[in-house]
Design a protein around this motif. Structure first.
Motif, mmCIF file in Angstrom:
data_model
loop_
_atom_site.group_PDB
_atom_site.id
_atom_site.type_symbol
_atom_site.label_atom_id
_atom_site.label_comp_id
_atom_site.label_asym_id
_atom_site.label_seq_id
_atom_site.Cartn_x
_atom_site.Cartn_y
_atom_site.Cartn_z
ATOM 1 N N ILE A 40 -3.900 101.666 42.766
ATOM 2 C CA ILE A 40 -4.235 100.312 43.208
ATOM 3 C C ILE A 40 -3.405 100.008 44.446
ATOM 4 C CG2 ILE A 40 -4.832 99.476 40.898
ATOM 5 C CD1 ILE A 40 -2.068 97.941 40.996
ATOM 6 N N SER A 41 -3.871 99.035 45.211
ATOM 7 C CA SER A 41 -3.092 98.578 46.358
ATOM 8 C C SER A 41 -3.149 97.064 46.409
ATOM 9 C CB SER A 41 -3.615 99.199 47.655
ATOM 10 O OG SER A 41 -4.950 98.817 47.896
ATOM 11 N N PHE A 42 -2.137 96.509 47.055
ATOM 12 C CA PHE A 42 -2.010 95.063 47.202
ATOM 13 C C PHE A 42 -1.125 94.830 48.410
ATOM 14 C CE2 PHE A 42 0.729 96.900 43.977
ATOM 15 C CZ PHE A 42 2.014 96.507 44.344
ATOM 16 N N THR A 43 -0.964 93.596 48.813
ATOM 17 C CA THR A 43 -0.090 93.297 49.936
ATOM 18 C C THR A 43 1.076 92.444 49.465
ATOM 19 O OG1 THR A 43 -1.431 91.402 50.584
ATOM 20 C CG2 THR A 43 -1.895 93.464 51.698
ATOM 21 N N ASP A 44 2.195 92.602 50.154
ATOM 22 C CA ASP A 44 3.354 91.787 49.818
ATOM 23 C C ASP A 44 3.311 90.491 50.625
ATOM 24 O OD1 ASP A 44 4.308 92.376 52.399
ATOM 25 O OD2 ASP A 44 5.870 93.732 51.695
ATOM 26 N N GLY A 45 4.333 89.666 50.475
ATOM 27 C CA GLY A 45 4.372 88.372 51.137
ATOM 28 C C GLY A 45 4.351 88.442 52.652
ATOM 29 N N ALA A 46 4.730 89.600 53.215
ATOM 30 C CA ALA A 46 4.716 89.785 54.671
ATOM 31 C C ALA A 46 3.429 90.451 55.141
ATOM 32 C CB ALA A 46 5.918 90.627 55.092
ATOM 33 N N GLY A 47 2.489 90.686 54.205
ATOM 34 C CA GLY A 47 1.212 91.291 54.571
ATOM 35 C C GLY A 47 1.216 92.810 54.626
ATOM 36 N N ARG A 48 2.304 93.451 54.190
ATOM 37 C CA ARG A 48 2.380 94.916 54.181
ATOM 38 C C ARG A 48 1.638 95.479 52.970
ATOM 39 N NH1 ARG A 48 8.003 93.622 55.630
ATOM 40 N NH2 ARG A 48 8.250 93.414 53.389
ATOM 41 N N LEU A 49 0.899 96.542 53.186
ATOM 42 C CA LEU A 49 0.179 97.217 52.108
ATOM 43 C C LEU A 49 1.179 97.895 51.188
ATOM 44 C CD1 LEU A 49 -2.680 97.880 51.078
ATOM 45 C CD2 LEU A 49 -2.502 100.014 52.369
ATOM 46 N N LYS A 50 0.991 97.730 49.874
ATOM 47 C CA LYS A 50 1.869 98.344 48.881
ATOM 48 C C LYS A 50 1.027 98.998 47.801
ATOM 49 C CE LYS A 50 5.853 96.849 48.235
ATOM 50 N NZ LYS A 50 7.112 96.262 47.864
ATOM 51 N N THR A 51 1.651 99.967 47.123
ATOM 52 C CA THR A 51 1.060 100.617 45.948
ATOM 53 C C THR A 51 2.171 100.778 44.920
ATOM 54 O OG1 THR A 51 1.545 102.909 46.547
ATOM 55 C CG2 THR A 51 -0.499 101.956 47.458
ATOM 56 N N LEU A 52 1.832 101.263 43.757
ATOM 57 C CA LEU A 52 2.850 101.500 42.732
ATOM 58 C C LEU A 52 3.795 102.620 43.136
ATOM 59 C CD1 LEU A 52 0.698 101.026 39.519
ATOM 60 C CD2 LEU A 52 2.366 99.435 40.516
ATOM 61 N N GLY A 101 -7.217 82.662 47.668
ATOM 62 C CA GLY A 101 -6.686 81.682 48.609
ATOM 63 C C GLY A 101 -5.555 82.207 49.469
ATOM 64 N N GLY A 102 -5.083 83.415 49.201
ATOM 65 C CA GLY A 102 -4.075 84.037 50.028
ATOM 66 C C GLY A 102 -2.651 83.737 49.615
ATOM 67 N N VAL A 106 0.007 81.198 46.680
ATOM 68 C CA VAL A 106 0.967 81.746 45.719
ATOM 69 C C VAL A 106 2.373 81.243 46.038
ATOM 70 C CG1 VAL A 106 1.937 83.859 44.736
ATOM 71 C CG2 VAL A 106 -0.501 83.751 45.301
ATOM 72 N N LYS A 107 2.739 81.208 47.314
ATOM 73 C CA LYS A 107 4.057 80.686 47.713
ATOM 74 C C LYS A 107 4.232 79.248 47.233
ATOM 75 C CE LYS A 107 4.606 83.408 51.890
ATOM 76 N NZ LYS A 107 4.575 83.399 53.358
ATOM 77 N N LYS A 108 3.193 78.440 47.401
ATOM 78 C CA LYS A 108 3.245 77.040 46.971
ATOM 79 C C LYS A 108 3.440 76.960 45.453
ATOM 80 C CE LYS A 108 0.592 72.790 46.900
ATOM 81 N NZ LYS A 108 -0.739 72.216 46.942
ATOM 82 N N PHE A 109 2.692 77.768 44.710
ATOM 83 C CA PHE A 109 2.815 77.786 43.254
ATOM 84 C C PHE A 109 4.214 78.221 42.829
ATOM 85 C CE2 PHE A 109 2.501 80.376 39.331
ATOM 86 C CZ PHE A 109 2.280 79.336 38.440
#
Length: 175
Positions: A40-52, A101-102, A106-109
Motif C-alpha cells: 500500500i502507499s499513502f502520503t505523509d503530512g508533507a505530501g511525500r509518498l510512503k509505504t510500509l 478532503g486532504g 486531518v490536521k484540523k481534526f
C-alpha cells in the motif's frame, strides 16, 4: 469487477480469515501464521509518498480510519496515547486517514482532539482500504518486524488499555 462484487468478496475474505489464537480482545484475530501484507502507499503530512517499507525493523500498528467515521474519531486519542507510551525505534502507530478532503482536514481534526504523537498520513484514493480488505472502518493490522501481519481488528478498540498495551509490548519484545 463491480463495487457490489468487490464488497461481497471482501466480506467473504474477512469471514474466511482463519484465527489460530486469541488476541487481547475477542475481536482481535490472529492468523495461524504471519501473513504477507499487500503493498500500500499513502502520503505523509508533507505530501511525500510512503509505504510500509518506510518502517524497517519496527513492529507497526497500521490503523485505517477517517474523520467522518464516529468509532474512528473515538479511538484516535487511544492510538495517540499508545504511540506516546510505546513509540520509538521498535514500534510505531501508523494511522492512515481515508479522507478525500486532504491533509488539512486531518490536521484540523488532530488539533481539535489534541493528537500530538501521531504522524499525519493520508490516502485520499482509499486504495489502501480496499487493498488490505477492509470491510469497515476502523481497521487495524499489527505487523511484525519482517512486515508480516500478525493480527487484525475490524472495529474500534481501546488501544491504550493495559491488556492491549501488554499484548503489543509482548510482540515488540520478539526480536
Amino acid at each position: 469487477m463491480t463495487w457490489g462484487k468487490l464488497a461481497m468478496a471482501l466480506v467473504l475474505l474477512a469471514v474466511a480469515w482463519p484465527a489460530a489464537a486469541a488476541g487481547p480482545t475477542p475481536e482481535f484475530a490472529i492468523p495461524e501464521a504471519p501473513a504477507a501484507v499487500p503493498q500500500i502507499s499513502f502520503t505523509d503530512g508533507a505530501g511525500r509518498l510512503k509505504t510500509l517499507a518506510d518502517y524497517p525493523g519496527k513492529v507497526v500498528l497500521l490503523n485505517i480510519w477517517a474523520t467522518w467515521c464516529a468509532p474512528c474519531r473515538k479511538e484516535m486519542p487511544t492510538l495517540d496515547r499508545l504511540q506516546a507510551e510505546l513509540g520509538g525505534p521498535d514500534f510505531e502507530v501508523v494511522a492512515v486517514s481515508m479522507d478525500r478532503g486532504g491533509p488539512e482536514l486531518v490536521k484540523k481534526f488532530f488539533a481539535e482532539i489534541g493528537v500530538t504523537h501521531l504522524a499525519l498520513n493520508i490516502d485520499t484514493s482509499a486504495r489502501a482500504m480496499f487493498t488490505l480488505g477492509a470491510v469497515g472502518l476502523p481497521m487495524t493490522l499489527l505487523i511484525d518486524r519482517n512486515g508480516k501481519e500478525i493480527g487484525r481488528l475490524i472495529g474500534p478498540a481501546e488501544w491504550d488499555a493495559p491488556d492491549m498495551v501488554n499484548f503489543i509490548r509482548g510482540r515488540i519484545a520478539v526480536k
